[in-house]
Design a protein around this motif. Structure first.
Motif, short mmCIF file in Angstrom:
data_model
loop_
_atom_site.label_atom_id
_atom_site.label_comp_id
_atom_site.label_asym_id
_atom_site.label_seq_id
_atom_site.Cartn_x
_atom_site.Cartn_y
_atom_site.Cartn_z
N ASP A 6 5.14 9.11 62.71
CA ASP A 6 5.04 8.08 63.74
C ASP A 6 6.36 7.31 63.80
O ASP A 6 7.32 7.64 63.09
CB ASP A 6 3.82 7.18 63.51
CG ASP A 6 3.90 6.36 62.23
OD1 ASP A 6 4.99 6.22 61.64
OD2 ASP A 6 2.85 5.81 61.83
N THR A 7 6.41 6.30 64.63
CA THR A 7 7.64 5.53 64.82
C THR A 7 8.10 4.88 63.51
O THR A 7 9.30 4.85 63.21
CB THR A 7 7.41 4.44 65.89
OG1 THR A 7 6.96 5.08 67.08
CG2 THR A 7 8.68 3.68 66.19
N THR A 8 7.15 4.39 62.72
CA THR A 8 7.50 3.75 61.45
C THR A 8 8.07 4.77 60.47
O THR A 8 9.07 4.50 59.80
CB THR A 8 6.27 3.04 60.85
OG1 THR A 8 5.79 2.07 61.79
CG2 THR A 8 6.62 2.36 59.53
N ASP A 9 7.47 5.96 60.39
CA ASP A 9 7.99 7.01 59.51
C ASP A 9 9.42 7.39 59.91
O ASP A 9 10.29 7.56 59.06
CB ASP A 9 7.12 8.27 59.57
CG ASP A 9 5.73 8.06 58.99
OD1 ASP A 9 5.59 7.27 58.04
OD2 ASP A 9 4.79 8.70 59.49
N ARG A 10 9.64 7.50 61.19
CA ARG A 10 10.98 7.84 61.68
C ARG A 10 11.98 6.74 61.32
O ARG A 10 13.12 7.02 60.95
CB ARG A 10 10.97 8.11 63.18
CG ARG A 10 10.26 9.41 63.52
CD ARG A 10 10.28 9.69 65.02
NE ARG A 10 9.72 11.01 65.27
CZ ARG A 10 10.37 12.16 65.11
NH1 ARG A 10 11.61 12.16 64.71
NH2 ARG A 10 9.78 13.30 65.35
N ALA A 11 11.56 5.50 61.42
CA ALA A 11 12.43 4.37 61.05
C ALA A 11 12.74 4.41 59.55
O ALA A 11 13.87 4.13 59.14
CB ALA A 11 11.78 3.04 61.44
N VAL A 61 14.82 -1.96 51.39
CA VAL A 61 14.61 -1.10 52.56
C VAL A 61 13.38 -1.58 53.32
O VAL A 61 13.40 -1.70 54.56
CB VAL A 61 14.46 0.38 52.15
CG1 VAL A 61 14.01 1.24 53.33
CG2 VAL A 61 15.77 0.91 51.58
N ALA A 62 12.29 -1.87 52.61
CA ALA A 62 11.06 -2.34 53.25
C ALA A 62 11.31 -3.63 54.03
O ALA A 62 10.88 -3.77 55.18
CB ALA A 62 9.96 -2.54 52.21
N ALA A 63 12.02 -4.56 53.42
CA ALA A 63 12.31 -5.83 54.10
C ALA A 63 13.11 -5.60 55.37
O ALA A 63 12.84 -6.23 56.41
CB ALA A 63 13.07 -6.77 53.15
N GLY A 64 14.07 -4.70 55.32
CA GLY A 64 14.87 -4.39 56.50
C GLY A 64 14.06 -3.77 57.63
O GLY A 64 14.42 -3.86 58.80
N LEU A 65 12.94 -3.14 57.27
CA LEU A 65 12.06 -2.52 58.26
C LEU A 65 10.86 -3.41 58.60
O LEU A 65 9.98 -2.99 59.36
CB LEU A 65 11.56 -1.17 57.73
CG LEU A 65 12.62 -0.10 57.53
CD1 LEU A 65 12.05 1.10 56.77
CD2 LEU A 65 13.20 0.35 58.86
N GLU A 66 10.83 -4.60 58.00
CA GLU A 66 9.71 -5.53 58.17
C GLU A 66 8.39 -4.90 57.74
O GLU A 66 7.37 -5.02 58.42
CB GLU A 66 9.66 -6.08 59.59
CG GLU A 66 10.92 -6.86 59.96
CD GLU A 66 10.89 -7.43 61.37
OE1 GLU A 66 9.94 -7.17 62.14
OE2 GLU A 66 11.85 -8.16 61.71
N LEU A 67 8.43 -4.22 56.59
CA LEU A 67 7.24 -3.60 55.98
C LEU A 67 7.04 -4.21 54.60
O LEU A 67 7.98 -4.70 53.97
CB LEU A 67 7.43 -2.10 55.80
CG LEU A 67 7.59 -1.21 57.00
CD1 LEU A 67 7.92 0.21 56.56
CD2 LEU A 67 6.30 -1.21 57.82
N ALA A 68 5.83 -4.10 54.10
CA ALA A 68 5.58 -4.42 52.70
C ALA A 68 6.11 -3.25 51.87
O ALA A 68 6.07 -2.09 52.30
CB ALA A 68 4.09 -4.61 52.45
#
Length: 163
Positions: A6-11, A30-37
């Motif tokens: 999905d879009t998140t996996d691609r990011a 990396v997670a912070a840069g992608l706004e993920l936990a």
């Protein structure tokens, strides 16, 4: 098992294409840069690994920059009956960066065990090769060493371009 990116996996893949940042908590950064936990990032990476989208996450050091200017792929003709026992022992040596079994290509290529050895000089690599020779003992039928002459381009995970 099929896995659809999905879009998140691609990011995530795009963010990791240049490697992990050299910080104490690279996945958190990396997670912070992608706004993920961080745990979501790790769960997604594990799912991609489990389904074969990615094979592994590993370091790819530049041995030359680390002062290891003599790099030799040692190749060994080891008795097949002892290969499964001896191969892991060679691979566990602290100076072997990777070790694997390969089929022989007789009559030209009798070697079935490969181990990459790094050193600051050819003399150091030869000393390490002698240690492997001792470890293989009577199971060893022959060996050689192939020294690197240039650095090959190392790249990480890449997305295929559509089109």
């Amino acid at each position: 098992m099929s896995y659809v990116l999905d879009t998140t996996d691609r990011a995530i893949i795009t963010a990791l294409q240049s490697g992990l940042p050299l910080v104490p908590a690279p996945y958190a950064e990396v997670a912070a840069g992608l706004e993920l936990a961080e745990d979501e990032l790790c769960t997604r990476l594990q799912a991609m690994k489990d389904t074969g989208v990615i094979r592994r996450i590993a370091a790819a050091p530049n041995h030359y920059k680390l002062g290891m200017v003599a790099n030799g792929m040692t190749v060994w003709d080891v008795d097949d009956a002892q290969l499964s026992e001896l191969g892991p022992l060679v691979g566990a040596l602290d100076f072997v960066s990777h070790c694997y079994e390969r089929p022989r290509d007789l009559p030209d290529w009798p070697y079935n065990l490969f181990a990459m050895v790094h050193g600051s000089s050819k003399g150091e690599v030869e000393e390490k090769r002698a240690r492997i020779t001792d470890l293989l003992g009577d199971a060893l039928n022959g060996s050689d060493i192939l020294y690197s002459t240039r650095i090959l381009k190392k790249t990480g995970l890449r997305l295929r371009k559509k089109g």
